[in-house]
Design a protein around this motif. Structure first.
Motif, PDB file in Angstrom:
ATOM      1  N   ILE A   1       0.869  -1.181   0.000  1.00 40.03           N
ATOM      2  CA  ILE A   1       0.000   0.000   0.000  1.00 40.03           C
ATOM      3  C   ILE A   1       0.899   1.222   0.000  1.00 40.03           C
ATOM      4  N   PHE A   2       0.604   2.169  -0.903  1.00 41.21           N
ATOM      5  CA  PHE A   2       1.382   3.401  -0.948  1.00 41.21           C
ATOM      6  C   PHE A   2       0.480   4.567  -1.344  1.00 41.21           C
ATOM      7  N   PRO A   3       0.904   5.809  -1.112  1.00 39.99           N
ATOM      8  CA  PRO A   3       0.057   6.972  -1.371  1.00 39.99           C
ATOM      9  C   PRO A   3      -0.269   7.135  -2.852  1.00 39.99           C
ATOM     10  N   ALA A   4      -1.531   7.427  -3.143  1.00 36.78           N
ATOM     11  CA  ALA A   4      -1.978   7.591  -4.519  1.00 36.78           C
ATOM     12  C   ALA A   4      -1.278   8.745  -5.213  1.00 36.78           C
ATOM     13  N   GLU A   5      -0.854   9.736  -4.484  1.00 41.30           N
ATOM     14  CA  GLU A   5      -0.182  10.882  -5.108  1.00 41.30           C
ATOM     15  C   GLU A   5       1.086  10.467  -5.851  1.00 41.30           C
ATOM     16  N   ALA A   6       1.652   9.329  -5.525  1.00 42.41           N
ATOM     17  CA  ALA A   6       2.851   8.836  -6.219  1.00 42.41           C
ATOM     18  C   ALA A   6       2.570   8.558  -7.689  1.00 42.41           C
ATOM     19  N   LEU A   7       1.325   8.220  -8.027  1.00 48.36           N
ATOM     20  CA  LEU A   7       0.975   7.904  -9.409  1.00 48.36           C
ATOM     21  C   LEU A   7       1.126   9.108 -10.328  1.00 48.36           C
ATOM     22  N   ARG A   8       1.033  10.296  -9.795  1.00 46.84           N
ATOM     23  CA  ARG A   8       1.151  11.507 -10.616  1.00 46.84           C
ATOM     24  C   ARG A   8       2.475  11.538 -11.370  1.00 46.84           C
ATOM     25  N   ARG A   9       3.471  10.898 -10.850  1.00 48.21           N
ATOM     26  CA  ARG A   9       4.804  10.891 -11.461  1.00 48.21           C
ATOM     27  C   ARG A   9       4.917   9.919 -12.630  1.00 48.21           C
ATOM     28  N   VAL A  10       3.969   8.965 -12.736  1.00 45.23           N
ATOM     29  CA  VAL A  10       4.110   7.919 -13.749  1.00 45.23           C
ATOM     30  C   VAL A  10       2.863   7.694 -14.603  1.00 45.23           C
ATOM     31  N   VAL A  11       1.791   8.421 -14.352  1.00 48.50           N
ATOM     32  CA  VAL A  11       0.541   8.193 -15.091  1.00 48.50           C
ATOM     33  C   VAL A  11       0.657   8.695 -16.530  1.00 48.50           C
ATOM     34  N   THR A  12       0.036   7.944 -17.442  1.00 51.07           N
ATOM     35  CA  THR A  12      -0.046   8.329 -18.849  1.00 51.07           C
ATOM     36  C   THR A  12      -1.515   8.432 -19.230  1.00 51.07           C
ATOM     37  N   ARG A  13      -1.787   8.752 -20.483  1.00 51.81           N
ATOM     38  CA  ARG A  13      -3.187   8.827 -20.938  1.00 51.81           C
ATOM     39  C   ARG A  13      -3.910   7.499 -20.798  1.00 51.81           C
TER      40      ARG A  13
END
Length: 74
Positions: free
Chosen positions: A37-49
Motif C-alpha cells: 500500500i502506498f500513497p496515490a499521489e505517487a501515481l502523478r509521477r508515472v501516469v499516462t493517458r
C-alpha cells in the motif's frame, strides 16, 4: 533505503479517481506476492493517458515512508 518491486495495472479512470482524491492509497502486490500500500499521489509521477501499467520500483525510507517510484524495464 528499502525498495520493493510491484506490478501496477490501473486504467485511466482508476487513476483519475486517485488523482481527484477520491481514493487516497494504491493497493497492489509485489512481484514476490506481498501486499503493498502506498500513497496515490505517487501515481502523478508515472501516469499516462492510458493509466499506469507495468512494473515499478517503490523506494521507502527506513521508517517505512514512501519516497519514490520508478518504472522498470521489462
Amino acid at each position: 533505503m528499502p525498495t520493493i518491486d510491484v506490478v501496477i495495472e490501473l486504467s485511466h479512470d482508476a487513476c483519475l479517481a486517485h488523482y481527484e482524491g477520491r481514493v487516497g492509497q494504491v493497493h497492489t502486490y509485489s512481484l514476490d506476492g506481498r501486499k503493498v500500500i502506498f500513497p496515490a499521489e505517487a501515481l502523478r509521477r508515472v501516469v499516462t493517458r492510458n493509466g499506469v501499467h507495468g512494473y515499478y520500483r517503490l523506494t521507502f525510507s527506513d521508517a517505512g515512508r514512501f519516497l519514490a517510484i520508478q518504472r522498470l524495464a521489462r
